[in-house]
Write a protein that holds these residues in place. Structure first.
Motif, PDB file in Angstrom:
ATOM      1  N   ALA A  31       0.830  -1.205   0.000  1.00 13.99           N
ATOM      2  CA  ALA A  31       0.000   0.000   0.000  1.00 13.99           C
ATOM      3  C   ALA A  31       0.865   1.255   0.000  1.00 13.99           C
ATOM      4  CB  ALA A  31      -0.935  -0.018   1.204  1.00 13.99           C
ATOM      5  N   ALA A  32       1.844   1.291   0.892  1.00 10.37           N
ATOM      6  CA  ALA A  32       2.724   2.463   0.953  1.00 10.37           C
ATOM      7  C   ALA A  32       3.539   2.592  -0.319  1.00 10.37           C
ATOM      8  CB  ALA A  32       3.632   2.366   2.175  1.00 10.37           C
ATOM      9  N   TRP A  33       4.062   1.486  -0.829  1.00  5.42           N
ATOM     10  CA  TRP A  33       4.866   1.498  -2.064  1.00  5.42           C
ATOM     11  C   TRP A  33       4.056   2.065  -3.221  1.00  5.42           C
ATOM     12  CZ3 TRP A  33       5.026  -0.459  -7.001  1.00  5.42           C
ATOM     13  CH2 TRP A  33       6.278  -0.584  -7.606  1.00  5.42           C
ATOM     14  N   LEU A  34       2.822   1.599  -3.363  1.00  9.23           N
ATOM     15  CA  LEU A  34       1.973   2.057  -4.456  1.00  9.23           C
ATOM     16  C   LEU A  34       1.590   3.525  -4.293  1.00  9.23           C
ATOM     17  CD1 LEU A  34      -0.327  -1.087  -4.664  1.00  9.23           C
ATOM     18  CD2 LEU A  34       1.256  -0.336  -6.453  1.00  9.23           C
ATOM     19  N   LEU A  35       1.362   3.940  -3.056  1.00 10.43           N
ATOM     20  CA  LEU A  35       0.952   5.328  -2.824  1.00 10.43           C
ATOM     21  C   LEU A  35       2.099   6.292  -3.113  1.00 10.43           C
ATOM     22  CD1 LEU A  35      -1.563   6.888  -1.972  1.00 10.43           C
ATOM     23  CD2 LEU A  35      -0.695   6.877   0.362  1.00 10.43           C
ATOM     24  N   TYR A  36       3.331   5.943  -2.689  1.00 14.29           N
ATOM     25  CA  TYR A  36       4.462   6.814  -2.983  1.00 14.29           C
ATOM     26  C   TYR A  36       4.781   6.829  -4.483  1.00 14.29           C
ATOM     27  CZ  TYR A  36       5.264   7.340   2.006  1.00 14.29           C
ATOM     28  OH  TYR A  36       5.124   7.657   3.331  1.00 14.29           O
ATOM     29  N   ARG A  37       4.504   5.740  -5.155  1.00 12.60           N
ATOM     30  CA  ARG A  37       4.651   5.747  -6.617  1.00 12.60           C
ATOM     31  C   ARG A  37       3.674   6.739  -7.236  1.00 12.60           C
ATOM     32  NH1 ARG A  37       3.579   0.450 -10.267  1.00 12.60           N
ATOM     33  NH2 ARG A  37       1.429   0.922  -9.630  1.00 12.60           N
ATOM     34  N   GLU A  38       2.475   6.834  -6.644  1.00 15.66           N
ATOM     35  CA  GLU A  38       1.489   7.782  -7.146  1.00 15.66           C
ATOM     36  C   GLU A  38       1.962   9.220  -6.946  1.00 15.66           C
ATOM     37  OE1 GLU A  38      -2.295   8.059  -9.102  1.00 15.66           O
ATOM     38  OE2 GLU A  38      -0.812   6.465  -8.779  1.00 15.66           O
ATOM     39  N   LEU A  39       2.605   9.507  -5.818  1.00 16.59           N
ATOM     40  CA  LEU A  39       3.183  10.835  -5.613  1.00 16.59           C
ATOM     41  C   LEU A  39       4.200  11.149  -6.694  1.00 16.59           C
ATOM     42  CD1 LEU A  39       1.979  10.380  -2.639  1.00 16.59           C
ATOM     43  CD2 LEU A  39       3.871  11.829  -1.886  1.00 16.59           C
ATOM     44  N   SER A  40       5.052  10.175  -6.985  1.00 19.05           N
ATOM     45  CA  SER A  40       6.080  10.376  -8.000  1.00 19.05           C
ATOM     46  C   SER A  40       5.458  10.666  -9.360  1.00 19.05           C
ATOM     47  CB  SER A  40       6.976   9.138  -8.074  1.00 19.05           C
ATOM     48  OG  SER A  40       7.966   9.271  -9.074  1.00 19.05           O
ATOM     49  N   ARG A  41       4.385   9.968  -9.686  1.00 18.51           N
ATOM     50  CA  ARG A  41       3.720  10.183 -10.969  1.00 18.51           C
ATOM     51  C   ARG A  41       3.137  11.591 -11.067  1.00 18.51           C
ATOM     52  NH1 ARG A  41       0.506   4.348 -11.552  1.00 18.51           N
ATOM     53  NH2 ARG A  41       2.260   3.178 -12.441  1.00 18.51           N
ATOM     54  N   HIS A  42       2.747  12.152  -9.920  1.00 20.93           N
ATOM     55  CA  HIS A  42       2.206  13.508  -9.898  1.00 20.93           C
ATOM     56  C   HIS A  42       3.302  14.552  -9.673  1.00 20.93           C
ATOM     57  CE1 HIS A  42      -1.616  11.376  -9.447  1.00 20.93           C
ATOM     58  NE2 HIS A  42      -2.235  12.512  -9.725  1.00 20.93           N
ATOM     59  N   LYS A  43       4.549  14.112  -9.620  1.00 21.26           N
ATOM     60  CA  LYS A  43       5.703  14.998  -9.426  1.00 21.26           C
ATOM     61  C   LYS A  43       5.634  15.777  -8.110  1.00 21.26           C
ATOM     62  CE  LYS A  43       6.448  15.394 -14.420  1.00 21.26           C
ATOM     63  NZ  LYS A  43       7.324  14.201 -14.392  1.00 21.26           N
ATOM     64  N   VAL A  44       5.068  15.130  -7.090  1.00 22.56           N
ATOM     65  CA  VAL A  44       5.095  15.661  -5.725  1.00 22.56           C
ATOM     66  C   VAL A  44       6.091  14.796  -4.964  1.00 22.56           C
ATOM     67  CG1 VAL A  44       3.762  16.084  -3.625  1.00 22.56           C
ATOM     68  CG2 VAL A  44       2.707  16.426  -5.864  1.00 22.56           C
ATOM     69  N   ILE A  45       7.273  15.322  -4.690  1.00 20.79           N
ATOM     70  CA  ILE A  45       8.346  14.465  -4.200  1.00 20.79           C
ATOM     71  C   ILE A  45       8.671  14.668  -2.726  1.00 20.79           C
ATOM     72  CG2 ILE A  45       9.377  14.216  -6.477  1.00 20.79           C
ATOM     73  CD1 ILE A  45      11.467  16.246  -5.679  1.00 20.79           C
ATOM     74  N   VAL A  46       7.860  15.474  -2.025  1.00 17.64           N
ATOM     75  CA  VAL A  46       8.001  15.638  -0.584  1.00 17.64           C
ATOM     76  C   VAL A  46       6.646  15.386   0.051  1.00 17.64           C
ATOM     77  CG1 VAL A  46       8.526  17.203   1.314  1.00 17.64           C
ATOM     78  CG2 VAL A  46       9.872  17.313  -0.792  1.00 17.64           C
ATOM     79  N   SER A  47       6.607  14.546   1.099  1.00 21.42           N
ATOM     80  CA  SER A  47       5.355  14.230   1.771  1.00 21.42           C
ATOM     81  C   SER A  47       5.524  14.387   3.276  1.00 21.42           C
ATOM     82  CB  SER A  47       4.921  12.795   1.449  1.00 21.42           C
ATOM     83  OG  SER A  47       3.677  12.495   2.047  1.00 21.42           O
ATOM     84  N   LEU A  48       4.643  15.182   3.892  1.00 21.30           N
ATOM     85  CA  LEU A  48       4.611  15.315   5.344  1.00 21.30           C
ATOM     86  C   LEU A  48       3.642  14.273   5.881  1.00 21.30           C
ATOM     87  CD1 LEU A  48       5.804  18.123   4.501  1.00 21.30           C
ATOM     88  CD2 LEU A  48       4.676  19.050   6.531  1.00 21.30           C
ATOM     89  N   ASP A  49       4.160  13.294   6.619  1.00 22.74           N
ATOM     90  CA  ASP A  49       3.357  12.167   7.081  1.00 22.74           C
ATOM     91  C   ASP A  49       3.345  12.079   8.601  1.00 22.74           C
ATOM     92  OD1 ASP A  49       3.060  11.734   4.400  1.00 22.74           O
ATOM     93  OD2 ASP A  49       4.200   9.870   4.318  1.00 22.74           O
ATOM     94  N   GLY A  50       2.472  11.222   9.126  1.00 18.71           N
ATOM     95  CA  GLY A  50       2.231  11.183  10.574  1.00 18.71           C
ATOM     96  C   GLY A  50       3.014  10.156  11.355  1.00 18.71           C
ATOM     97  N   HIS A  51       4.099   9.633  10.800  1.00 15.47           N
ATOM     98  CA  HIS A  51       4.841   8.569  11.472  1.00 15.47           C
ATOM     99  C   HIS A  51       5.412   9.037  12.813  1.00 15.47           C
ATOM    100  CE1 HIS A  51       4.309   6.853   7.606  1.00 15.47           C
ATOM    101  NE2 HIS A  51       5.234   7.582   7.018  1.00 15.47           N
TER     102      HIS A  51
END
Length: 612
Positions: A357-377
C-alpha cells in the motif's frame, strides 16, 4: 534526501572508480536527479552521491560538496529543517555562503562547531565528512534514525551506503546470512532494526543517535544522543502543557513545509495524518514563512474497497476540512501480485506484512511529481496508539511481557522464552530446535537507558517502542518504499523538541478515559474534524493482507513454500509451516494475527532465495 556512499581503502591502495560508481548507481532510485563522485588526492578515499533535488535544486546543491577552503568534503542524505536559522547565525559570525542549499550550511556548521553541530540540527540525516588534512572520516545519523547508514569494515576497506542491498550487490561484500539475526527476524521482526547487526553477516548498521570516526583503519563509534538527557521541565498546569504541545506541533509542521519543490501528504484518515494536513492548512492561513512552498495542496489517499482497513471516508473528511481535493488510489486484489517481487526487493529486509500500500501510494506521488510528503509517522509510538481494548491475544501477551521487561538481557531472554513457549503450545512456532534455537536478544539502542523511577509501565513501553523496537523498523520500511520512488518523507511528530516534551509528560497526558494520544487530541480541538480528533478506531497503514492471503496471494504462498532453499530449511521446520499455511489457505481463515506471525517466515524464505 538522497543516497550516499563511500569507500575508504584501509591499506592505502587506490579506490577503483568502477567500485564507487557501481555502489552509488545501485541507489539511483533514491536520487533520480543526478550522480556525483569525489576522490581525494591520493585516490584512496571516494565518496558518492545520488541526488534528490529539493533545497536549492539547481547546481548549488550538487554533492559531494567541498568546503571553500578545500579541507572538508561531505556527502549528505536528509534535510536540516532549521537551516535558515543556522545559516543566519553562521553569517553573523562571518561565514559567507556560495549557495542556497542546506548541505552547505551543514558543511559550514561542521567547520564552526564540529560534532557540536549535531545538537543544533533539527532534522533527519545520515552524513559523511572527510577531512583532507587529517585523513579522518566522520559519519553520523540523526537522533532517531530516520535516515539510514549501513557499512562494512574489513582489513582492506571501509564502505558505507544508504541501503544494505547496495552493499551486497556491489561486490564489496561477500553475501552471507547471519543465521541468528534471521531467526530473530522470524520470531520478532521488531527486534533487529534498533541494533547494529543486520541480516547480512558482513554488514553493520550505524544505530540511531550514533556517530563514528574512521581513523587509520579503526572505527570508533559512540552514542551522541540520548533522549533522557534532554527531557525539558514541564509547564505546571495541564492547560499550559496542551498549549505548549500545540505550539511545538504547529512549528514542527511549519518548518517541514520549507521546500523549493512542491510538497504534499499521504492521508490515511486517522488522527495523525489528519492532524498534519490540518496543521499545514492552518500554517498557510497564518502566513507562510521564508522558503515555504505554497504548492502544498496535494493529499494522496490509499483506499481499500471492501477491506477491513479502508478509511477513505475519514480521509476525504480531513481533506475537505483542510480545503484540499484528495487524489484517491484504490488498491484491491489486482494489486496483490503485480509488483510483488519488486516491492519485496525494495523493502530490503524482513517484516510482518507486505508494504504494497505504501509502495503504491508513494509511486502515485512520484507520478504527480510531488516528491516531498509530510506524514504522521512516530505519533503511535510516542503516545500509545497500540494499546487498545480490542487487540489480539498474541498482541496482548506481547504488551504484558513488555510491561514486565526488566531492562536487562537476562530479563529480555526470560520474556522471550515465555512468549516462544506459549506459541509452541499453540502450534504457532516454526524454528527448528525448539526453545534452544532462540538466539539471545540483540543489543538495541536504548536498551540499557536508566528510565526515571516515576515512570509507569506505559511510559516505559513507549520509550522502548520508540527508540528500540517498533518505530526503528517502521522508519526503515517507510524510508525504503518511499525512496524506491525518489520521495522524501518528513515527519512532524518526530521533531526532537516535540519528542522530548512528550516523553517527559505523565502517562495521564497520553492515555486516559479510553483515549490514546490524549494531549495531541486536546491540542487539536477546533483545528480538525471532531469525528477524527476523538475517533477511537485505530487502523494501521497496511496492505489488506488477510484479504490478499485468503485470495490472490494463496497460490504465491504455496509456490514459495514448495521451492527449495537450503539455508531456510536448515533453520525452519518447513513441514510444520506448510501444514499451518495450507490450513489457513484451505479455510480462508487468514487474519491479522496469523499474518503477523507467519508472514516473516514467508518473507525470509523469499529473501534467502535471493542470496543463495
Amino acid at each position: 534526501m538522497c543516497g550516499i556512499a563511500g569507500i575508504v581503502s584501509i591499506r592505502g591502495g587506490a579506490v577503483e572508480p568502477a567500485d564507487i560508481e557501481r555502489l552509488t548507481s545501485l541507489m539511483a532510485h533514491r536520487g533520480p536527479d543526478g550522480a556525483g563522485y569525489w576522490f581525494n588526492a591520493e585516490r584512496n578515499v571516494a565518496l558518492g552521491h545520488r541526488r534528490l533535488a529539493i533545497i536549492d535544486p539547481g547546481a548549488g546543491g550538487y554533492q559531494p560538496m567541498v568546503s571553500a577552503d578545500g579541507r572538508h568534503t561531505i556527502t549528505f542524505n536528509g534535510e536540516i529543517y532549521n537551516f535558515l536559522e543556522l545559516r543566519a547565525e553562521l553569517e553573523a559570525s562571518g561565514v559567507r555562503f556560495r549557495t542556497q542549499s542546506d548541505t552547505e550550511v551543514v558543511l559550514a556548521a561542521w567547520q564552526t562547531w564540529h560534532e557540536g553541530m549535531l545538537l543544533r540540527f533539527n532534522g533527519m540525516w545520515a552524513l559523511a565528512i572527510f577531512d583532507n588534512t587529517t585523513k579522518d572520516l566522520f559519519v553520523a545519523r540523526d537522533r532517531f534514525g530516520i535516515k539510514p547508514l549501513l557499512y562494512t569494515l574489513s582489513q582492506d576497506r571501509f564502505a558505507f551506503a544508504s541501503e544494505q542491498r547496495a552493499l551486497v550487490r556491489s561486490g564489496l561484500v561477500e553475501p552471507s546470512i547471519d543465521i541468528d539475526v534471521a531467526r530473530r527476524l522470524m520470531l520478532d521482526a521488531f527486534g533487529v532494526e534498533g541494533g547494529a547487526r543486520t541480516l547480512h553477516r558482513e554488514i553493520r548498521r550505524l544505530q540511531a543517535g550514533h556517530c563514528a570516526w574512521l581513523r587509520e583503519g579503526r572505527l570508533d563509534i559512540r552514542r551522541w544522543w540520548c533522549t533522557l538527557d534532554h527531557l525539558p521541565q514541564l509547564p505546571k498546569t495541564a492547560p499550559e502543557r496542551v498549549e505548549h504541545f500545540g505550539e511545538l506541533f504547529r512549528d514542527a509542521v511549519a518548518i517541514r513545509m520549507r521546500s523549493d519543490v512542491p510538497i504534499g501528504t499521504c492521508l490515511s484518515g486517522g488522527f495523525d495524518s489528519s492532524a498534519v494536513i490540518c496543521a499545514m492548512a492552518a500554517h498557510e492561513r497564518a502566513g507562510m514563512g521564508p522558503r515555504d512552498n505554497a504548492a502544498w495542496r496535494h493529499a494522496f489517499v490509499a483506499a481499500f474497497p471492501g477491506a477491513s482497513n479502508d478509511e477513505r471516508p475519514m480521509a476525504e473528511e480531513a481533506a475537505a476540512w483542510a480545503g484540499v481535493r484528495p487524489d484517491i488510489l484504490e488498491i484491491g486484489n489486482h494489486d496483490a501480485l503485480g509488483e510483488l517481487d519488486q516491492i519485496l526487493e525494495d523493502n530490503d529486509d524482513v517484516y510482518i506484512s507486505l508494504p504494497s500500500a505504501a509502495w503504491l501510494l508513494y509511486r502515485e506521488l512520484s507520478r504527480h511529481k510531488v516528491i516531498v510528503s509530510l506524514d504522521g509517522h512516530g505519533a503511535d509510538e510516542l503516545m500509545g496508539a497500540y494499546f487498545q481494548d480490542k487487540q489480539s491475544a498474541a498482541f496482548a501477551m506481547r504488551n504484558a511481557l513488555s510491561a514486565a521487561w526488566s531492562g536487562t538481557s537476562a530479563g529480555r531472554r526470560a520474556i522471550e522464552l515465555v512468549r516462544a513457549a506459549a506459541l509452541m503450545a499453540r502450534g504457532h512456532y516454526f524454528l527448528r530446535g525448539g526453545l534452544g534455537a532462540i538466539p539471545a536478544p540483540l543489543d538495541l539502542v536504548g536498551d540499557d537507558d536508566v528510565l526515571p523511577r516515576e515512570w509507569g509501565g506505559l511510559n516505559r513501553r513507549l520509550y522502548r517502542m520508540f527508540h528500540s523496537t517498533v518505530l526503528p523498523t517502521i522508519l526503515r520500511n517507510f524510508d525504503r518504499v518511499s525512496m524506491a520512488h525518489g520521495i522524501e518523507v518528513r515527519m512532524p511528530f518526530m521533531d526532537w523538541r516535540l519528542v522530548t516534551f512528550t516523553m517527559a509528560l505523565p502517562e495521564a497526558s497520553k492515555a486516559a478515559d479510553g483515549y490514546t494520544k490524549l494531549i495531541a487530541r486536546q491540542a487539536m480541538a477546533g483545528k480538525m474534524p471532531e469525528s477524527i480528533r476523538m475517533g477511537r478506531r485505530k487502523v494501521g497503514f497496511n496492505s489488506p493482507m488477510p484479504e490478499w492471503l485468503n485470495g490472490p496471494l494463496s497460490g504465491w504462498t504455496t509456490s514459495l513454500l514448495d521451492s527449495k532453499v537450503a539455508a531456510f530449511s536448515d533453520i525452519v521446520d518447513e513441514a510444520r509451516l506448510h501444514r499451518e499455511v495450507r490450513r489457513l489457505n484451505a479455510s480462508k481463515s487468514w487474519n491479522w494475527e496469523s499474518v503477523g506471525r507467519i508472514w516473516p517466515y514467508l518473507n525470509m524464505k523469499w529473501a534467502m532465495a535471493k542470496v543463495s
